[in-house]
Motif scaffolding. Sequence first.
Motif, PDB file in Angstrom:
ATOM      1  N   LEU A 156      -1.957  13.168  10.568  1.00 21.85           N
ATOM      2  CA  LEU A 156      -0.597  13.232   9.853  1.00 21.85           C
ATOM      3  C   LEU A 156      -0.256  11.836   9.358  1.00 21.85           C
ATOM      4  O   LEU A 156       0.346  11.694   8.232  1.00 21.85           O
ATOM      5  N   TRP A 157      -0.543  10.588   9.944  1.00 21.40           N
ATOM      6  CA  TRP A 157      -0.386   9.575   9.470  1.00 21.40           C
ATOM      7  C   TRP A 157      -0.849   9.407   8.118  1.00 21.40           C
ATOM      8  O   TRP A 157      -0.570   8.534   7.246  1.00 21.40           O
ATOM      9  N   LEU A 158      -2.232   9.523   8.178  1.00 21.80           N
ATOM     10  CA  LEU A 158      -3.024   9.338   6.855  1.00 21.80           C
ATOM     11  C   LEU A 158      -2.621  10.278   5.674  1.00 21.80           C
ATOM     12  O   LEU A 158      -2.403   9.857   4.752  1.00 21.80           O
ATOM     13  N   LEU A 159      -2.196  11.375   6.162  1.00 20.13           N
ATOM     14  CA  LEU A 159      -1.675  12.266   5.173  1.00 20.13           C
ATOM     15  C   LEU A 159      -0.411  11.736   4.582  1.00 20.13           C
ATOM     16  O   LEU A 159      -0.271  11.823   3.253  1.00 20.13           O
ATOM     17  N   GLY A 160       0.581  11.077   5.161  1.00 18.13           N
ATOM     18  CA  GLY A 160       1.362  10.592   4.672  1.00 18.13           C
ATOM     19  C   GLY A 160       1.555   9.246   4.208  1.00 18.13           C
ATOM     20  O   GLY A 160       2.491   8.761   3.645  1.00 18.13           O
ATOM     21  N   ALA A 161       0.308   8.637   4.129  1.00 20.59           N
ATOM     22  CA  ALA A 161       0.165   6.970   3.677  1.00 20.59           C
ATOM     23  C   ALA A 161       0.550   7.114   2.082  1.00 20.59           C
ATOM     24  O   ALA A 161       1.349   6.119   1.761  1.00 20.59           O
ATOM     25  N   ALA A 162      -0.350   7.663   1.287  1.00 20.80           N
ATOM     26  CA  ALA A 162      -0.036   7.421  -0.062  1.00 20.80           C
ATOM     27  C   ALA A 162       0.908   8.341  -0.697  1.00 20.80           C
ATOM     28  O   ALA A 162       0.532   9.494  -0.596  1.00 20.80           O
ATOM     29  N   ASN A 163       2.166   8.125  -0.779  1.00 19.25           N
ATOM     30  CA  ASN A 163       3.140   9.015  -1.511  1.00 19.25           C
ATOM     31  C   ASN A 163       3.366   8.389  -2.981  1.00 19.25           C
ATOM     32  O   ASN A 163       3.959   7.330  -2.943  1.00 19.25           O
ATOM     33  N   ALA A 164       3.120   9.121  -4.077  1.00 18.58           N
ATOM     34  CA  ALA A 164       3.426   8.704  -5.413  1.00 18.58           C
ATOM     35  C   ALA A 164       4.818   8.623  -5.459  1.00 18.58           C
ATOM     36  O   ALA A 164       5.157   7.622  -6.223  1.00 18.58           O
ATOM     37  N   PHE A 165       5.846   9.336  -5.130  1.00 12.75           N
ATOM     38  CA  PHE A 165       7.148   9.175  -5.335  1.00 12.75           C
ATOM     39  C   PHE A 165       7.684   7.866  -4.417  1.00 12.75           C
ATOM     40  O   PHE A 165       8.532   7.276  -5.264  1.00 12.75           O
ATOM     41  N   THR A 166       7.325   7.571  -3.538  1.00 11.07           N
ATOM     42  CA  THR A 166       7.583   6.385  -2.771  1.00 11.07           C
ATOM     43  C   THR A 166       7.284   5.148  -3.653  1.00 11.07           C
ATOM     44  O   THR A 166       7.884   4.133  -3.862  1.00 11.07           O
ATOM     45  N   VAL A 167       5.916   5.199  -4.110  1.00 13.10           N
ATOM     46  CA  VAL A 167       5.331   4.136  -4.784  1.00 13.10           C
ATOM     47  C   VAL A 167       6.164   4.019  -6.189  1.00 13.10           C
ATOM     48  O   VAL A 167       6.506   2.652  -6.482  1.00 13.10           O
ATOM     49  N   PHE A 168       6.378   5.182  -6.703  1.00 12.35           N
ATOM     50  CA  PHE A 168       7.324   4.851  -7.985  1.00 12.35           C
ATOM     51  C   PHE A 168       8.729   4.262  -7.677  1.00 12.35           C
ATOM     52  O   PHE A 168       9.081   3.512  -8.585  1.00 12.35           O
ATOM     53  N   LEU A 169       9.459   4.815  -6.808  1.00 14.38           N
ATOM     54  CA  LEU A 169      10.734   4.236  -6.279  1.00 14.38           C
ATOM     55  C   LEU A 169      10.623   2.688  -6.143  1.00 14.38           C
ATOM     56  O   LEU A 169      11.493   1.976  -6.557  1.00 14.38           O
ATOM     57  N   LEU A 170       9.512   2.165  -5.226  1.00 19.71           N
ATOM     58  CA  LEU A 170       9.491   0.957  -4.930  1.00 19.71           C
ATOM     59  C   LEU A 170       9.251   0.054  -6.212  1.00 19.71           C
ATOM     60  O   LEU A 170       9.714  -0.865  -6.459  1.00 19.71           O
ATOM     61  N   LYS A 171       8.260   0.718  -7.051  1.00 15.98           N
ATOM     62  CA  LYS A 171       7.973  -0.066  -8.070  1.00 15.98           C
ATOM     63  C   LYS A 171       9.079  -0.338  -9.062  1.00 15.98           C
ATOM     64  O   LYS A 171       9.237  -1.334  -9.647  1.00 15.98           O
ATOM     65  N   ARG A 172      10.038   0.928  -9.418  1.00 14.27           N
ATOM     66  CA  ARG A 172      11.006   0.490 -10.238  1.00 14.27           C
ATOM     67  C   ARG A 172      12.014  -0.302  -9.681  1.00 14.27           C
ATOM     68  O   ARG A 172      12.592  -1.208 -10.445  1.00 14.27           O
ATOM     69  N   PHE A 173      12.312  -0.648  -8.325  1.00 10.58           N
ATOM     70  CA  PHE A 173      13.133  -1.554  -7.722  1.00 10.58           C
ATOM     71  C   PHE A 173      12.577  -2.828  -7.819  1.00 10.58           C
ATOM     72  O   PHE A 173      13.172  -3.783  -8.140  1.00 10.58           O
ATOM     73  N   PHE A 174      11.164  -3.011  -7.678  1.00 12.26           N
ATOM     74  CA  PHE A 174      10.597  -4.336  -7.832  1.00 12.26           C
ATOM     75  C   PHE A 174      10.632  -4.885  -9.336  1.00 12.26           C
ATOM     76  O   PHE A 174      10.723  -6.128  -9.458  1.00 12.26           O
ATOM     77  N   ASP A 175      10.571  -3.897 -10.246  1.00 13.95           N
ATOM     78  CA  ASP A 175      10.783  -4.258 -11.663  1.00 13.95           C
ATOM     79  C   ASP A 175      11.940  -4.982 -11.887  1.00 13.95           C
ATOM     80  O   ASP A 175      12.052  -5.967 -12.935  1.00 13.95           O
ATOM     81  N   GLN A 176      13.150  -4.500 -11.031  1.00 13.41           N
ATOM     82  CA  GLN A 176      14.381  -5.032 -11.417  1.00 13.41           C
ATOM     83  C   GLN A 176      14.814  -6.644 -10.704  1.00 13.41           C
ATOM     84  O   GLN A 176      15.705  -7.346 -10.918  1.00 13.41           O
ATOM     85  N   LEU A 177      13.819  -6.924  -9.857  1.00  7.29           N
ATOM     86  CA  LEU A 177      14.133  -8.074  -9.142  1.00  7.29           C
ATOM     87  C   LEU A 177      13.940  -9.353 -10.181  1.00  7.29           C
ATOM     88  O   LEU A 177      13.253  -9.194 -10.947  1.00  7.29           O
ATOM     89  N   PRO A 178      14.714 -10.286  -9.948  1.00  9.40           N
ATOM     90  CA  PRO A 178      14.725 -11.532 -10.733  1.00  9.40           C
ATOM     91  C   PRO A 178      13.510 -12.235 -10.872  1.00  9.40           C
ATOM     92  O   PRO A 178      12.984 -12.955  -9.692  1.00  9.40           O
ATOM     93  N   ALA A 179      12.619 -12.299 -11.951  1.00 10.44           N
ATOM     94  CA  ALA A 179      11.698 -13.149 -12.047  1.00 10.44           C
ATOM     95  C   ALA A 179      11.635 -14.612 -11.920  1.00 10.44           C
ATOM     96  O   ALA A 179      10.850 -15.213 -11.298  1.00 10.44           O
ATOM     97  N   GLU A 180      12.973 -15.165 -12.172  1.00  9.86           N
ATOM     98  CA  GLU A 180      13.098 -16.397 -11.896  1.00  9.86           C
ATOM     99  C   GLU A 180      12.743 -16.757 -10.504  1.00  9.86           C
ATOM    100  O   GLU A 180      12.036 -17.959 -10.073  1.00  9.86           O
ATOM    101  N   VAL A 181      13.259 -16.085  -9.589  1.00 11.99           N
ATOM    102  CA  VAL A 181      13.037 -16.631  -8.041  1.00 11.99           C
ATOM    103  C   VAL A 181      11.597 -16.465  -7.729  1.00 11.99           C
ATOM    104  O   VAL A 181      11.190 -17.235  -7.128  1.00 11.99           O
ATOM    105  N   LEU A 182      11.072 -15.539  -8.162  1.00 13.72           N
ATOM    106  CA  LEU A 182       9.585 -15.390  -7.758  1.00 13.72           C
ATOM    107  C   LEU A 182       8.780 -16.258  -8.391  1.00 13.72           C
ATOM    108  O   LEU A 182       7.682 -17.229  -7.931  1.00 13.72           O
ATOM    109  N   GLU A 183       9.106 -16.875  -9.828  1.00 14.20           N
ATOM    110  CA  GLU A 183       8.416 -17.927 -10.476  1.00 14.20           C
ATOM    111  C   GLU A 183       8.741 -19.291  -9.598  1.00 14.20           C
ATOM    112  O   GLU A 183       7.747 -20.080  -9.406  1.00 14.20           O
ATOM    113  N   ALA A 184       9.936 -19.309  -9.214  1.00 12.64           N
ATOM    114  CA  ALA A 184      10.233 -20.871  -8.361  1.00 12.64           C
ATOM    115  C   ALA A 184       9.247 -20.896  -7.149  1.00 12.64           C
ATOM    116  O   ALA A 184       8.896 -21.738  -6.983  1.00 12.64           O
TER     117      ALA A 184
END
Length: 279
Positions: free
Chosen positions: A148-176
């Motif tokens: 069951l752990w492996l079945l829940g490992a790759a979740n497309a909806f979770t990846v999508f939510l996280l990616k959308r949030f990461f896209d909004q993080l300030p690029a200046e902080v990561l660049e610094a």
Amino acid sequence: MRTLIAPGRHRAGYHIALAVTTVVLTAVFVVPLVWVVLSAMKPAVELARVPPTILPETWTPATYAEAWDLMDLGRYFLNTIVVAVGVWAVQLAVDVPAAYALSRLKPVLGKGILGMMLLTLMMPAAVLLVPTYLTIADLGLLNNPLALWLLGAANAFTVFLLKRFFDQLPAEVLEAARIDGAGQFTMLWRIVLPLSRPILAVVSIFAVVAAWKDFIWPLLVFSDPARQTLSVALQRFAPDTPVNLLLAGLVLSSVPMIGLFLVFQRHVLAGLTAGSVKG
């Protein structure tokens, strides 16, 4: 903002409609829960009465303790906790780096990869049921929570939510951080994850609740009754258990998830709205 009843012109009608809608929606969600809690404290004879009583004529709160002992719910609570915590940990360990890579590393064909991931959400679960079960059986993972752990490992909806949030993080902080010599793993661990607590709370709640209430996969994986989760165990006890005791078991099995949401509701609401508006 345009609404069906504009608050400016029809203020009284707007507030009445809002109040009625709030009351109706609250009743739809709360009344069934209250009914189950009260019904579990009725004797079995009273519970079967027609027409039913709203409040118990004979209050028997000891039904909950009796249900706990009769069905040995402690064992199944532990089994479910092991499954839910494992699914949560493995899912975050896989999906957070995947979302970060798609968001910040910009791999070749990244959009196509994300699109194919989201395409899996449109596939009926029954299509993957047999091949996935055969794979689990071939790997010798039956009666093992790792399945069951492996079945829940790759979740497309979770990846999508996280990616959308990461896209909004300030690029200046990561660049610094990059200029200071930080590598990708350091930026993910020390910068991105601390800034992503709201969305991590959201996907954590989703992962734990989904694993807690899952029925079909625990039923297929755990043929040993001693390893079964709450949802499967309660279904197994249903034919031979008095209805009031079964309802008490259902209430007890729901308490952890309700408490989890109430404790983290502020983080959940913040995570659902974070990154929704660009500024």
